[in-house]
Write an enzyme that holds these catalytic residues in place. Structure first.
Site, PDB file in Angstrom:
ATOM      1  N   ASP A 105       1.102   6.628  27.674  1.00  0.00           N
ATOM      2  CA  ASP A 105       2.021   7.760  27.845  1.00  0.00           C
ATOM      3  C   ASP A 105       3.365   7.294  28.423  1.00  0.00           C
ATOM      4  OD1 ASP A 105       3.303  10.153  29.075  1.00  0.00           O
ATOM      5  OD2 ASP A 105       1.466  11.143  28.405  1.00  0.00           O
ATOM      6  N   CYS A 156      -3.094  14.142  30.493  1.00  0.00           N
ATOM      7  CA  CYS A 156      -3.218  13.039  29.530  1.00  0.00           C
ATOM      8  C   CYS A 156      -3.601  13.577  28.146  1.00  0.00           C
ATOM      9  CB  CYS A 156      -4.281  12.051  30.017  1.00  0.00           C
ATOM     10  SG  CYS A 156      -4.479  10.623  28.933  1.00  0.00           S
ATOM     11  N   HIS A 171      -3.675   9.742  34.367  1.00  0.00           N
ATOM     12  CA  HIS A 171      -2.680  10.752  34.766  1.00  0.00           C
ATOM     13  C   HIS A 171      -3.112  12.128  34.298  1.00  0.00           C
ATOM     14  CE1 HIS A 171      -0.690  11.268  30.721  1.00  0.00           C
ATOM     15  NE2 HIS A 171      -1.390  10.169  30.522  1.00  0.00           N
ATOM     16  N   ARG A 180       5.464   8.668  30.109  1.00  0.00           N
ATOM     17  CA  ARG A 180       5.858   9.189  31.421  1.00  0.00           C
ATOM     18  C   ARG A 180       5.280   8.402  32.594  1.00  0.00           C
ATOM     19  NH1 ARG A 180       3.577  15.021  30.195  1.00  0.00           N
ATOM     20  NH2 ARG A 180       1.971  13.619  29.403  1.00  0.00           N
ATOM     21  N   CYS A 227      -2.248   4.371  31.015  1.00  0.00           N
ATOM     22  CA  CYS A 227      -2.129   5.066  29.727  1.00  0.00           C
ATOM     23  C   CYS A 227      -0.804   4.681  29.061  1.00  0.00           C
ATOM     24  CB  CYS A 227      -2.183   6.581  29.949  1.00  0.00           C
ATOM     25  SG  CYS A 227      -2.164   7.519  28.397  1.00  0.00           S
TER      26      CYS A 227
END
Ligand code: CO
Length: 210
Positions: A45, A102, A99, A47, A43
């Site tokens: 993302d 998400c 994750h 993080r 992803c």
């Protein structure tokens, strides 16, 4: 006062000096080329940075990231990365890493209109529809969403196995596909139970006569 982006350039400068200090040959070796063993589809993302969460170095993982780590058969970007990783770099493992928490999955589980992004999230809604019975049997909405994160990863690994690129690689050698989920709450990655290692793991209608 320095602008925030300038910190990144300063960090890069410090990092490069640091690397050379401990290994004067570091960048000479890095510039010779890459032969990563892994393709990571994750992803976007912020993080879940592939190298950091797996404690790997530059050169070890070929990376593709998009919103909610989806594998869409008409996505030229994904297909080009997949082709290059498999046919040219000869990676041995493809990891699809989702994750919990998400944002893409959270958006897809709602009926809210997200404008243009609706198009991208459609494939996650398809995963929901396919597994509706299992998902709606989970009353706790947070747990239901966590399960959709897992099912989304599993379905994306199935989508990879349906590509000609992956099936050709199996014909010529070995290639493993791994569904993983990262948990921001503890930093741990869990392996999901859908390891795909050969054409026998693919529904017959999707197998090509290669
Ligand atoms: Co995400």
């Amino acid at each position: 006062m320095k602008e925030s982006y300038q910190r990144l350039l300063q960090n890069n400068h410090d990092w490069a000096i640091d690397k050379r200090k401990f290994n004067p040959d570091y960048f000479n070796k890095l510039s010779l080329g890459q032969s990563p063993e892994f393709l990571w589809i994750g992803c976007s993302d912020s993080r879940v940075p592939a190298n950091e969460v797996t404690n790997t170095k530059p050169g070890e993982i070929f990376v593709h990231r998009n919103i909610a780590n989806v594998v869409i058969q008409t996505d030229m970007n994904l297909l080009s990365v997949l082709y290059y990783a498999v046919d040219i770099l000869h990676v041995k493992h493809i990891i699809v890493c989702g994750h919990y928490g998400c944002g893409g999955v959270n958006a897809a589980i709602q009926q809210k209109d997200f404008g243009f992004v609706n198009n991208w999230l459609r494939s996650i809604k398809e995963v929901y529809a396919k597994h509706k019975k299992e998902l709606e049997a989970i009353d706790d909405l947070e747990r239901r969403e966590r399960r959709l994160v897992e099912l989304n990863v599993i379905e994306q690994t199935n989508n990879l196995a349906k590509t000609r690129i992956v099936q050709r690689a199996w014909k010529n050698g070995s290639l493993q596909i791994h569904p993983w989920v990262f948990d921001c709450a503890n930093g741990m990655i869990t392996e999901l139970d859908n390891k795909i290692t050969s054409i026998s793991d693919v529904e017959p209608i999707f197998r090509y006569d290669l």
